[in-house]
Write an enzyme that holds these catalytic residues in place. Structure first.
Site, PDB file in Angstrom:
ATOM      1  N   GLN A 179     -35.110 -14.192 -29.187  1.00 57.51           N
ATOM      2  CA  GLN A 179     -36.824 -14.056 -29.472  1.00 57.51           C
ATOM      3  C   GLN A 179     -38.136 -14.630 -30.411  1.00 57.51           C
ATOM      4  O   GLN A 179     -38.761 -14.952 -29.447  1.00 57.51           O
ATOM      5  CB  GLN A 179     -37.551 -11.990 -28.973  1.00 57.51           C
ATOM      6  CG  GLN A 179     -36.999 -11.860 -28.138  1.00 57.51           C
ATOM      7  CD  GLN A 179     -37.517 -11.861 -26.660  1.00 57.51           C
ATOM      8  OE1 GLN A 179     -38.863 -12.682 -26.759  1.00 57.51           O
ATOM      9  NE2 GLN A 179     -36.996 -11.295 -25.526  1.00 57.51           N
ATOM     10  N   HIS A 201     -33.803 -20.475 -20.999  1.00 61.16           N
ATOM     11  CA  HIS A 201     -34.762 -19.936 -21.471  1.00 61.16           C
ATOM     12  C   HIS A 201     -35.561 -18.881 -21.283  1.00 61.16           C
ATOM     13  O   HIS A 201     -36.916 -18.418 -20.888  1.00 61.16           O
ATOM     14  CB  HIS A 201     -33.994 -19.029 -19.872  1.00 61.16           C
ATOM     15  CG  HIS A 201     -33.338 -17.581 -19.796  1.00 61.16           C
ATOM     16  ND1 HIS A 201     -34.630 -16.418 -19.457  1.00 61.16           N
ATOM     17  CD2 HIS A 201     -32.430 -17.055 -20.663  1.00 61.16           C
ATOM     18  CE1 HIS A 201     -34.134 -15.489 -19.796  1.00 61.16           C
ATOM     19  NE2 HIS A 201     -32.255 -15.572 -20.959  1.00 61.16           N
ATOM     20  N   CYS A 324     -32.848  -6.898 -19.877  1.00 57.18           N
ATOM     21  CA  CYS A 324     -31.146  -7.309 -19.924  1.00 57.18           C
ATOM     22  C   CYS A 324     -30.870  -5.282 -19.416  1.00 57.18           C
ATOM     23  O   CYS A 324     -29.506  -6.083 -19.251  1.00 57.18           O
ATOM     24  CB  CYS A 324     -30.905  -7.714 -21.152  1.00 57.18           C
ATOM     25  SG  CYS A 324     -31.430  -9.705 -20.930  1.00 57.18           S
TER      26      CYS A 324
END
Length: 389
Positions: A179, A201, A324
């Site tokens: 992150q 991504h 996720c």
């Protein structure tokens, strides 16, 4: 549509798309093949590895490409455990708020007779207590793994301070920087970690590719299952177009990091100030050290999933936690220091921004937020009148 879920994933940038298309069309060979077509693909792979190595101020051999953030995390932990000089029972220290890809893996490892795992709680500001961490260190502690930036709250952990202490005890230190990479400067922490994991991504590159940075002092051992890719650490044909695209996006984000951080800081402050001025019943989660791209909020009286659907109906994409973990009903563990009970935790939502987020986007978000919560308040008031009639 206003997209406010950049912590989940990002669109591919123009440069990433251009590089991907060029490499996929013109350098399609298997990089492991011995013919000239394979050699050209290997040259592209080497260039991509060199770009990431330069970003991390290391040698190309210290960069390992993977299929994404989850594999990066698991392979990093597995590799460091194998590299540890402790050969008998190993002890791992981590936090209760790690990304699900690691948290559940550590839960499984803790069931083994050969591995012991300590899960540390977060302090009131969402950070790890370094003294508490040091008190849990044992003679057989092999690895500490602490996420750099929380995907739910944006809280930044004191990675450099932790790493300095662990270096004194020769304990491997891994940090999940998925992150934070491309959003905040990682250079202050690089000398103090043995391993960082990143993902494409999250930084406007393609999905399905990630990477691991290993410090040169880590002696990597090949995977016990015979593999022939990435220094023997993993199997599978290397996705050269995706890796080249990833490296191009990483370089672009590196070049723009100061400008983007300044913009994100402004956008975050503008968003929080407008919420406050309109008295929208959303309480931003705040901590002394936070990544400006993420704003977790607690709604006053309505569940987060319902709020998310209302935003979606009004053309705004937000989330209620890590993409996720979709399908799990657990409240994000990282928000525990900022809530009083489970009911409050169920009212959590997350906005995440990028350099593409504009002032106009923020004005639209706040306007729609006001509209949503005014209507919800009216519905709640009418319902309470009805049941009390």
């Amino acid at each position: 549509m206003v997209y406010c879920d950049y912590a989940a994933t990002t669109p591919m940038s123009d440069i990433a798309l251009e590089v991907y298309q060029d490499v996929a069309k013109n350098f399609f060979g298997n990089a492991s093949s011995l013919h000239d077509t394979g050699g050209k693909a290997m040259d592209i792979l080497d260039q991509a590895r060199a770009i990431l190595a330069d970003i991390f101020h290391t040698q190309p051999r210290q960069i390992v490409f993977t299929s994404g953030g989850t594999e990066s995390n698991l392979l990093a932990v597995d590799s460091l455990l194998r590299a540890s000089p402790i050969k008998e029972k190993k002890h791992i220290i981590t936090s209760e708020a790690e990304h699900s890809s690691l948290y559940y893996y550590f839960q499984e490892l803790s069931k083994s007779e050969d591995i012991e795992v300590t899960f540390l709680p977060l302090g009131v500001d969402g950070q790890i207590d370094i003294e508490e961490l040091l008190q849990t260190v044992q003679p057989h502690t092999s690895l500490v793994s602490i996420q750099h930036v929380s995907g739910e709250t944006g809280v930044i952990q004191p990675i450099a301070d932790i790493g300095k202490k662990l270096k004194e005890q020769d304990i491997y230190f891994h940090s999940d920087a998925i992150q934070s990479f491309g959003k905040i400067d990682l250079e202050p922490i690089l000398p103090h970690v043995d391993c960082l994991t990143i993902s494409s991504h999250k930084i406007f590159g393609p999905k399905g590719v990630g990477a691991i940075y290993f410090h040169p002092q880590v002696t990597l051992l090949p995977h016990p299952v015979i593999t022939n890719h990435e220094h023997g650490l993993r199997p599978g044909t290397v996705d050269v177009p995706a890796i080249a695209s990833f490296s191009a996006s990483a370089l672009q984000q590196k070049q723009q990091i100061s400008h983007n951080k300044k913009h994100l800081t402004y956008i975050r402050e503008l968003f929080c100030e407008k919420l406050k001025n309109l008295e929208v019943p959303l309480r931003p989660i705040t901590s002394p050290a936070q990544c400006p791209s993420i704003v977790g909020c607690i709604a006053d009286f309505v569940q987060g999933d319902y709020v998310m659907l209302e935003y979606n109906r009004n053309g705004i994409d937000i989330s209620t936690g890590s993409a996720c973990s979709i399908g799990y009903t657990n409240i994000p563990r990282s928000i525990s220091p900022f809530i009083s009970d489970r009911e409050e935790g169920n009212r959590y939502i997350r906005f995440s921004f990028s350099h593409l987020t504009t002032e106009q986007d923020i004005s639209q978000i706040v306007e729609i937020s006001n509209r949503i919560f005014v209507r919800m308040k009216e519905e709640r008031t009418n319902y309470e009148k009805k049941i009390n009639w």
